[in-house]
Design a protein around this motif. Structure first.
Motif, short mmCIF file in Angstrom:
data_model
loop_
_atom_site.label_atom_id
_atom_site.label_comp_id
_atom_site.label_asym_id
_atom_site.label_seq_id
_atom_site.Cartn_x
_atom_site.Cartn_y
_atom_site.Cartn_z
N GLY A 62 0.80 -1.22 0.00
CA GLY A 62 0.00 0.00 0.00
C GLY A 62 0.83 1.26 0.00
N LYS A 63 1.95 1.24 0.71
CA LYS A 63 2.83 2.39 0.81
C LYS A 63 4.24 1.87 1.01
N ALA A 64 5.20 2.51 0.37
CA ALA A 64 6.60 2.16 0.58
C ALA A 64 7.43 3.43 0.46
N ILE A 65 7.89 3.92 1.59
CA ILE A 65 8.73 5.12 1.62
C ILE A 65 10.10 4.72 2.14
N PHE A 66 11.13 5.03 1.38
CA PHE A 66 12.51 4.75 1.78
C PHE A 66 13.22 6.07 2.03
N HIS A 67 13.80 6.21 3.21
CA HIS A 67 14.45 7.45 3.60
C HIS A 67 15.95 7.45 3.29
N GLU A 68 16.54 6.28 3.14
CA GLU A 68 17.95 6.16 2.79
C GLU A 68 18.20 4.72 2.33
N PRO A 69 19.29 4.49 1.60
CA PRO A 69 19.58 3.13 1.16
C PRO A 69 20.13 2.28 2.31
N ALA A 70 19.96 0.98 2.18
CA ALA A 70 20.55 0.01 3.12
C ALA A 70 21.87 -0.45 2.54
N ARG A 71 22.97 0.03 3.10
CA ARG A 71 24.30 -0.21 2.57
C ARG A 71 24.97 -1.38 3.29
N THR A 72 26.03 -1.89 2.69
CA THR A 72 26.76 -2.99 3.32
C THR A 72 27.26 -2.54 4.69
N GLY A 73 27.17 -3.47 5.63
CA GLY A 73 27.53 -3.19 7.02
C GLY A 73 26.37 -2.70 7.86
N ASP A 74 25.26 -2.31 7.24
CA ASP A 74 24.09 -1.86 7.99
C ASP A 74 23.34 -3.06 8.57
N GLN A 75 22.73 -2.84 9.71
CA GLN A 75 21.80 -3.81 10.26
C GLN A 75 20.43 -3.16 10.27
N LEU A 76 19.50 -3.76 9.54
CA LEU A 76 18.13 -3.26 9.49
C LEU A 76 17.36 -3.88 10.65
N ARG A 77 16.69 -3.05 11.40
CA ARG A 77 15.83 -3.53 12.49
C ARG A 77 14.38 -3.29 12.06
N TYR A 78 13.69 -4.38 11.79
CA TYR A 78 12.31 -4.33 11.31
C TYR A 78 11.33 -4.44 12.48
N HIS A 79 10.24 -3.69 12.38
CA HIS A 79 9.13 -3.80 13.32
C HIS A 79 7.85 -3.87 12.49
N VAL A 80 7.09 -4.93 12.67
CA VAL A 80 5.84 -5.15 11.93
C VAL A 80 4.71 -5.26 12.93
N LYS A 81 3.65 -4.48 12.71
CA LYS A 81 2.52 -4.43 13.62
C LYS A 81 1.23 -4.74 12.88
N VAL A 82 0.40 -5.59 13.46
CA VAL A 82 -0.91 -5.91 12.89
C VAL A 82 -1.83 -4.70 13.03
N GLU A 83 -2.45 -4.32 11.94
CA GLU A 83 -3.46 -3.26 11.96
C GLU A 83 -4.85 -3.86 11.95
N SER A 84 -5.07 -4.92 11.15
CA SER A 84 -6.38 -5.57 11.13
C SER A 84 -6.22 -7.01 10.68
N LEU A 85 -7.08 -7.85 11.23
CA LEU A 85 -7.17 -9.26 10.87
C LEU A 85 -8.62 -9.57 10.53
N GLN A 86 -8.86 -10.12 9.34
CA GLN A 86 -10.21 -10.52 8.92
C GLN A 86 -10.15 -11.95 8.39
N ASP A 87 -11.32 -12.49 8.10
CA ASP A 87 -11.38 -13.85 7.55
C ASP A 87 -10.76 -13.94 6.16
N THR A 88 -10.69 -12.83 5.45
CA THR A 88 -10.18 -12.86 4.08
C THR A 88 -8.73 -12.40 3.95
N GLY A 89 -8.18 -11.79 5.01
CA GLY A 89 -6.81 -11.32 4.95
C GLY A 89 -6.46 -10.44 6.13
N ALA A 90 -5.38 -9.67 5.96
CA ALA A 90 -4.90 -8.84 7.06
C ALA A 90 -4.09 -7.67 6.51
#
Length: 168
Positions: A74-102
């Motif tokens: 739905g949306k993808a905003i990148f503020h800077e590139p992920a370069r070699t030596g970087d460690q990306l720390r991801y956080h994913v949060k549920v916004e909605s769960l339905q019978d057909t998807g999430a």
């Protein structure tokens, strides 16, 4: 080559959120070859890493009974590139769960800097409309989750450990 775009789960709360890390390394072909002379992790693979975390978060909530696939970015905003030596720390949060998807919202940080903001939508494949059968071979998903330390950190909302489901 394994197509895991996260290295490790660091936190997992069923039906709520998950955290994981991805280390960007020059020895990964995609990093070395994506933009010759300027090694970065392709943004599409950052999205895929977040989708892997989100898909597991959604799938676990349903006991890995539903066949969950990424349906929309739905949306993808990148503020800077992920370069070699970087460690990306991801956080994913549920916004909605339905019978057909999430839907989930995702953020990525490099050190304390905001790296990316992503909104994802997942759909469940209907057994009657799409190819029948599992998305993984017997034991493959469980092995993948063990490699990424999922069972070391995964808990239910009450703090009890997430079980190893029979259908993994």
């Amino acid at each position: 080559m394994r197509w895991f775009w996260i290295d490790r789960f660091t936190e997992f709360v069923s039906g709520s959120h998950t955290r994981g890390i991805k280390n960007v390394s020059l020895d990964e072909e995609v990093v070395d070859e994506y933009c010759p002379g300027y090694p970065v992790l392709p943004p599409t693979l950052v999205i895929e890493g977040m989708a892997q975390l989100g898909g597991i978060l959604v799938s676990e909530y349903y006991g890995f009974e539903k066949r969950c696939v990424l349906a929309k970015v739905g949306k993808a905003i990148f503020h800077e590139p992920a370069r070699t030596g970087d460690q990306l720390r991801y956080h994913v949060k549920v916004e909605s769960l339905q019978d057909t998807g999430a839907t989930v919202t995702c953020v990525s940080h490099i050190d304390e800097r905001l790296h990316a903001e992503i909104d994802l939508m997942f759909a469940f494949l209907d057994q009657d409309r799409f190819t029948s059968g599992p998305l993984f071979g017997p034991g493959d998903l469980e092995a993948m989750l063990r490699l990424m330390n999922f069972f070391h950190v995964a808990v239910k909302p009450d703090g009890t450990p997430v079980p190893v489901y029979d259908n993994l």
